[in-house]
Design a protein around this motif. Structure first.
Motif, PDB file in Angstrom:
ATOM      1  N   ASN A 133       0.841  -1.205   0.000  1.00 35.59           N
ATOM      2  CA  ASN A 133       0.000   0.000   0.000  1.00 35.59           C
ATOM      3  C   ASN A 133       0.871   1.248   0.000  1.00 35.59           C
ATOM      4  O   ASN A 133       2.112   1.147   0.049  1.00 35.59           O
ATOM      5  CB  ASN A 133      -1.035   0.005   1.148  1.00 35.59           C
ATOM      6  CG  ASN A 133      -0.409   0.091   2.530  1.00 35.59           C
ATOM      7  OD1 ASN A 133       0.523   0.868   2.760  1.00 35.59           O
ATOM      8  ND2 ASN A 133      -0.923  -0.705   3.443  1.00 35.59           N
ATOM      9  N   GLY A 134       0.243   2.408  -0.043  1.00 30.82           N
ATOM     10  CA  GLY A 134       0.992   3.663  -0.139  1.00 30.82           C
ATOM     11  C   GLY A 134       1.614   4.083   1.178  1.00 30.82           C
ATOM     12  O   GLY A 134       2.666   4.736   1.197  1.00 30.82           O
ATOM     13  N   THR A 135       0.969   3.720   2.281  1.00 28.72           N
ATOM     14  CA  THR A 135       1.518   4.075   3.593  1.00 28.72           C
ATOM     15  C   THR A 135       2.858   3.392   3.817  1.00 28.72           C
ATOM     16  O   THR A 135       3.835   4.029   4.245  1.00 28.72           O
ATOM     17  CB  THR A 135       0.520   3.666   4.703  1.00 28.72           C
ATOM     18  OG1 THR A 135      -0.759   4.222   4.390  1.00 28.72           O
ATOM     19  CG2 THR A 135       0.968   4.169   6.059  1.00 28.72           C
ATOM     20  N   THR A 190      -2.990  17.109   5.195  1.00 29.23           N
ATOM     21  CA  THR A 190      -2.740  15.925   4.377  1.00 29.23           C
ATOM     22  C   THR A 190      -3.545  14.781   4.966  1.00 29.23           C
ATOM     23  O   THR A 190      -4.208  14.945   5.995  1.00 29.23           O
ATOM     24  CB  THR A 190      -1.234  15.560   4.350  1.00 29.23           C
ATOM     25  OG1 THR A 190      -1.032  14.409   3.503  1.00 29.23           O
ATOM     26  CG2 THR A 190      -0.700  15.226   5.732  1.00 29.23           C
ATOM     27  N   PHE A 191      -3.479  13.623   4.318  1.00 27.54           N
ATOM     28  CA  PHE A 191      -4.052  12.410   4.894  1.00 27.54           C
ATOM     29  C   PHE A 191      -3.068  11.911   5.955  1.00 27.54           C
ATOM     30  O   PHE A 191      -1.862  12.019   5.791  1.00 27.54           O
ATOM     31  CB  PHE A 191      -4.252  11.376   3.781  1.00 27.54           C
ATOM     32  CG  PHE A 191      -4.837  10.081   4.253  1.00 27.54           C
ATOM     33  CD1 PHE A 191      -6.060  10.053   4.900  1.00 27.54           C
ATOM     34  CD2 PHE A 191      -4.157   8.884   4.062  1.00 27.54           C
ATOM     35  CE1 PHE A 191      -6.601   8.854   5.342  1.00 27.54           C
ATOM     36  CE2 PHE A 191      -4.692   7.680   4.492  1.00 27.54           C
ATOM     37  CZ  PHE A 191      -5.909   7.670   5.142  1.00 27.54           C
ATOM     38  N   ALA A 224      -1.676   9.285   6.809  1.00 25.15           N
ATOM     39  CA  ALA A 224      -0.614   8.325   6.475  1.00 25.15           C
ATOM     40  C   ALA A 224       0.748   8.999   6.338  1.00 25.15           C
ATOM     41  O   ALA A 224       1.773   8.413   6.705  1.00 25.15           O
ATOM     42  CB  ALA A 224      -0.966   7.591   5.179  1.00 25.15           C
ATOM     43  N   THR A 225       0.778  10.227   5.807  1.00 24.66           N
ATOM     44  CA  THR A 225       2.051  10.933   5.612  1.00 24.66           C
ATOM     45  C   THR A 225       2.767  11.094   6.953  1.00 24.66           C
ATOM     46  O   THR A 225       3.963  10.802   7.074  1.00 24.66           O
ATOM     47  CB  THR A 225       1.814  12.325   4.993  1.00 24.66           C
ATOM     48  OG1 THR A 225       0.805  12.241   3.990  1.00 24.66           O
ATOM     49  CG2 THR A 225       3.082  12.882   4.382  1.00 24.66           C
ATOM     50  N   VAL A 249       3.466  16.954  -0.134  1.00 25.73           N
ATOM     51  CA  VAL A 249       2.303  16.157  -0.570  1.00 25.73           C
ATOM     52  C   VAL A 249       1.592  16.947  -1.669  1.00 25.73           C
ATOM     53  O   VAL A 249       1.219  18.101  -1.458  1.00 25.73           O
ATOM     54  CB  VAL A 249       1.327  15.918   0.604  1.00 25.73           C
ATOM     55  CG1 VAL A 249       0.100  15.133   0.131  1.00 25.73           C
ATOM     56  CG2 VAL A 249       2.018  15.183   1.741  1.00 25.73           C
ATOM     57  N   ASP A 300       5.250  12.714  -1.677  1.00 23.48           N
ATOM     58  CA  ASP A 300       4.052  11.894  -1.463  1.00 23.48           C
ATOM     59  C   ASP A 300       3.123  12.165  -2.650  1.00 23.48           C
ATOM     60  O   ASP A 300       2.450  13.197  -2.725  1.00 23.48           O
ATOM     61  CB  ASP A 300       3.377  12.265  -0.139  1.00 23.48           C
ATOM     62  CG  ASP A 300       2.155  11.402   0.168  1.00 23.48           C
ATOM     63  OD1 ASP A 300       1.585  10.832  -0.778  1.00 23.48           O
ATOM     64  OD2 ASP A 300       1.763  11.324   1.345  1.00 23.48           O
ATOM     65  N   ALA A 305       0.683  10.183  -3.687  1.00 16.85           N
ATOM     66  CA  ALA A 305      -0.458   9.271  -3.569  1.00 16.85           C
ATOM     67  C   ALA A 305      -1.703   9.780  -4.296  1.00 16.85           C
ATOM     68  O   ALA A 305      -2.568   9.003  -4.676  1.00 16.85           O
ATOM     69  CB  ALA A 305      -0.781   9.035  -2.098  1.00 16.85           C
ATOM     70  N   GLU A 306      -1.760  11.122  -4.500  1.00 15.96           N
ATOM     71  CA  GLU A 306      -2.974  11.711  -5.076  1.00 15.96           C
ATOM     72  C   GLU A 306      -2.713  12.349  -6.438  1.00 15.96           C
ATOM     73  O   GLU A 306      -3.552  13.099  -6.933  1.00 15.96           O
ATOM     74  CB  GLU A 306      -3.517  12.782  -4.108  1.00 15.96           C
ATOM     75  CG  GLU A 306      -3.732  12.236  -2.706  1.00 15.96           C
ATOM     76  CD  GLU A 306      -4.304  13.240  -1.724  1.00 15.96           C
ATOM     77  OE1 GLU A 306      -4.491  14.413  -2.102  1.00 15.96           O
ATOM     78  OE2 GLU A 306      -4.571  12.847  -0.581  1.00 15.96           O
ATOM     79  N   SER A 344       0.409   5.666  -4.041  1.00 17.34           N
ATOM     80  CA  SER A 344      -0.601   4.732  -3.533  1.00 17.34           C
ATOM     81  C   SER A 344      -1.484   4.314  -4.704  1.00 17.34           C
ATOM     82  O   SER A 344      -1.750   5.113  -5.603  1.00 17.34           O
ATOM     83  CB  SER A 344      -1.474   5.420  -2.476  1.00 17.34           C
ATOM     84  OG  SER A 344      -2.672   4.678  -2.271  1.00 17.34           O
ATOM     85  N   TYR A 356      -4.548   2.772  -3.947  1.00 16.91           N
ATOM     86  CA  TYR A 356      -5.802   2.460  -3.255  1.00 16.91           C
ATOM     87  C   TYR A 356      -6.963   2.633  -4.250  1.00 16.91           C
ATOM     88  O   TYR A 356      -6.825   3.313  -5.265  1.00 16.91           O
ATOM     89  CB  TYR A 356      -5.941   3.406  -2.049  1.00 16.91           C
ATOM     90  CG  TYR A 356      -7.196   3.187  -1.247  1.00 16.91           C
ATOM     91  CD1 TYR A 356      -7.410   1.986  -0.572  1.00 16.91           C
ATOM     92  CD2 TYR A 356      -8.180   4.174  -1.178  1.00 16.91           C
ATOM     93  CE1 TYR A 356      -8.573   1.773   0.148  1.00 16.91           C
ATOM     94  CE2 TYR A 356      -9.346   3.972  -0.459  1.00 16.91           C
ATOM     95  CZ  TYR A 356      -9.541   2.762   0.201  1.00 16.91           C
ATOM     96  OH  TYR A 356     -10.693   2.559   0.889  1.00 16.91           O
ATOM     97  N   LYS A 379      -7.705   6.069  -5.959  1.00 13.59           N
ATOM     98  CA  LYS A 379      -6.629   6.914  -6.493  1.00 13.59           C
ATOM     99  C   LYS A 379      -6.693   6.982  -8.029  1.00 13.59           C
ATOM    100  O   LYS A 379      -7.528   6.325  -8.646  1.00 13.59           O
ATOM    101  CB  LYS A 379      -5.278   6.395  -5.999  1.00 13.59           C
ATOM    102  CG  LYS A 379      -5.162   6.349  -4.467  1.00 13.59           C
ATOM    103  CD  LYS A 379      -5.132   7.726  -3.796  1.00 13.59           C
ATOM    104  CE  LYS A 379      -5.444   7.668  -2.323  1.00 13.59           C
ATOM    105  NZ  LYS A 379      -4.361   7.819  -1.402  1.00 13.59           N
ATOM    106  N   GLY A 415      -2.306  -0.960  -2.736  1.00 11.23           N
ATOM    107  CA  GLY A 415      -1.012  -1.072  -3.397  1.00 11.23           C
ATOM    108  C   GLY A 415      -0.233   0.216  -3.303  1.00 11.23           C
ATOM    109  O   GLY A 415      -0.791   1.265  -2.970  1.00 11.23           O
TER     110      GLY A 415
HETATM  111  C1  PLP Z   1      -3.968   7.632   0.023  1.00  6.79           C
HETATM  112  C2  PLP Z   1      -2.846   8.400   0.615  1.00  6.79           C
HETATM  113  C3  PLP Z   1      -1.757   7.769   1.268  1.00  6.79           C
HETATM  114  C4  PLP Z   1      -1.738   6.326   1.680  1.00  6.79           C
HETATM  115  O1  PLP Z   1      -2.024   5.398   0.792  1.00  6.79           O
HETATM  116  P1  PLP Z   1      -2.647   3.957   1.187  1.00  6.79           P
HETATM  117  O2  PLP Z   1      -2.383   3.197  -0.069  1.00  6.79           O
HETATM  118  O3  PLP Z   1      -4.087   4.156   1.474  1.00  6.79           O
HETATM  119  O4  PLP Z   1      -1.873   3.407   2.333  1.00  6.79           O
HETATM  120  C5  PLP Z   1      -0.689   8.543   1.653  1.00  6.79           C
HETATM  121  N1  PLP Z   1      -0.678   9.868   1.480  1.00  6.79           N
HETATM  122  C6  PLP Z   1      -1.702  10.512   0.913  1.00  6.79           C
HETATM  123  C7  PLP Z   1      -1.607  11.995   0.741  1.00  6.79           C
HETATM  124  C8  PLP Z   1      -2.829   9.805   0.481  1.00  6.79           C
HETATM  125  O5  PLP Z   1      -3.858  10.469  -0.064  1.00  6.79           O
END
Ligand code: PLP
Length: 364
Positions: free
Chosen positions: A56-58, A82-83, A85-86, A128, A154, A156-157, A178, A180, A183, A190
């Protein structure tokens, strides 16, 4: 009337065909041809030499930080808005996330407020690219060079978004993605780290597979962060259509802007001159002169069968990280919302959303 979700994966390509191939061949775990194919194709799409897939992205963020030897006592600069996870990826390694307020115009980390947060303990900055819009990378890269810091993007988005013509993920030391379900492209769950540094790529491959050099010899404690061939099969199929998916996002962003341009009190994330945004989630701020507040509008949409989502709650307002001094992140979080953003939406769906927002269903 059909209900409209905020996000829905678009799996109309070769996804099921490639997944069936995994099942029929029995290669369903973390070995198989789709893994290396996805790593090679995705890193090359990002104009970066190496790709290291994760589940996953985390954990992609955690792996990048671990490979750079970020540890207890270190500080890592991250945006407040941010989300989670960062910030959590930094915390998992025993290091401290140090927050920077948001920029009122771009909604990304305010590049003018980074320098004041740098200390002797700072090791890295994680910009991010929020909601698909690139951060202003040049000032961040200059600071990083001046203070000898790593930059972990980051992304992810923002798969496929560009800063001054360069693909995001290719600008920092490592780019983390990420995949997810909501996304830009998905593998279910993933993630991937991309880098041009061969040694770092090797280090990440080593750490994500239990820190193993040869069979059952583990000189260090690693992780199991491996992606499966099933995930990668979906990823390869998604990547075949990424340009089409992004083109649809951009088209939908234009339509939203056009239809809401005459509605007073709505602000979009502007596309800066240095940026090509991929509009991950179509997002707006509900200003104080709008006809109602953000939460009331979300309820009106819900009653009309339309899903929406509030902005992330900034890290400074969450119990694990609570602290004062991030007024812009808090304000954006209070005013911001994400509208239906799936590439499966039709123009008619978007018109329906906008008519509810405008408060006058007949005029649109
Ligand atoms: C979705 C997201 C993540 C984490 O991704 P996961 O695959 O859900 O673990 C990290 N950072 C940001 C900014 C995200 O939007």
């Amino acid at each position: 009337m059909k209900s409209l979700p905020v996000a829905e994966p678009d799996l109309r390509g070769n996804e099921s065909k490639y997944v069936m191939e995994c099942l029929e061949s029995t290669w369903i775990s973390s070995l198989g041809k789709y893994i290396s194919a996805f790593e090679e194709k995705f890193s090359s799409y990002c104009s970066v030499k190496y790709g290291v897939s994760t589940y996953n992205g985390t954990v992609a963020l955690q792996l990048a930080l671990a490979a750079l030897n970020i540890k207890e006592g270190d500080e890592v600069i991250v945006p407040a808005l941010t989300f989670i996870a960062t910030a959590n990826a930094v915390t998992y390694l025993g290091a401290k996330p140090v927050f920077v307020d948001a920029d009122r115009k771009t909604w990304n980390m305010d590049v003018n407020k980074i320098k004041e947060k740098i200390t002797d303990k700072t090791k890295a900055i994680i910009p991010v690219h929020l909601y698909g819009h690139p951060c202003d990378m040049d000032p961040i890269l200059e600071l990083a060079q001046q203070y000898n810091l790593y930059v972990i993007e980051d992304v992810a988005e923002a798969h496929g978004a560009e800063y001054k013509g360069k693909k995001l993920g290719s600008l920092g030391t490592i780019g983390c993605f990420s995949f997810y379900g909501n996304k830009i492209i998905t593998t279910g769950e993933g993630g991937m780290c991309v880098t041009n540094d061969e040694k770092l790529a090797e280090r990440m491959r080593f750490l994500k597979d239990h820190g193993m050099t040869e069979q059952y010899y583990h000189p260090e404690i690693g992780f199991n962060f491996r992606m499966t061939n099933l995930q990668a099969a979906i990823g390869v199929a998604q990547l075949e259509r990424i340009n089409e998916l992004i083109a649809t996002k951009i088209k939908h962003a234009k339509l939203y802007k056009e239809l809401l341009s005459s509605v007073k009190g709505i602000t979009f994330q502007p596309e800066e001159s240095y940026a090509k945004s991929v509009f991950w989630l179509h997002s707006i701020l509900i200003e104080d002169d709008f006809r109602c507040n953000r939460d009331a509008l979300m309820k009106e949409l819900k009653d009309a069968g339309i899903d929406s989502r509030p902005f992330f709650i900034p890290m400074n307002e969450l119990p694990p990280y609570r602290q004062e001094g991030f007024p812009v992140a808090s304000e954006l979080s209070r005013k911001g919302m994400n509208l239906p953003s799936s590439t499966l939406l039709t123009d008619e769906d978007i018109k329906r959303v906008c008519s509810v927002i405008a408060g006058n269903p007949k005029t649109l």
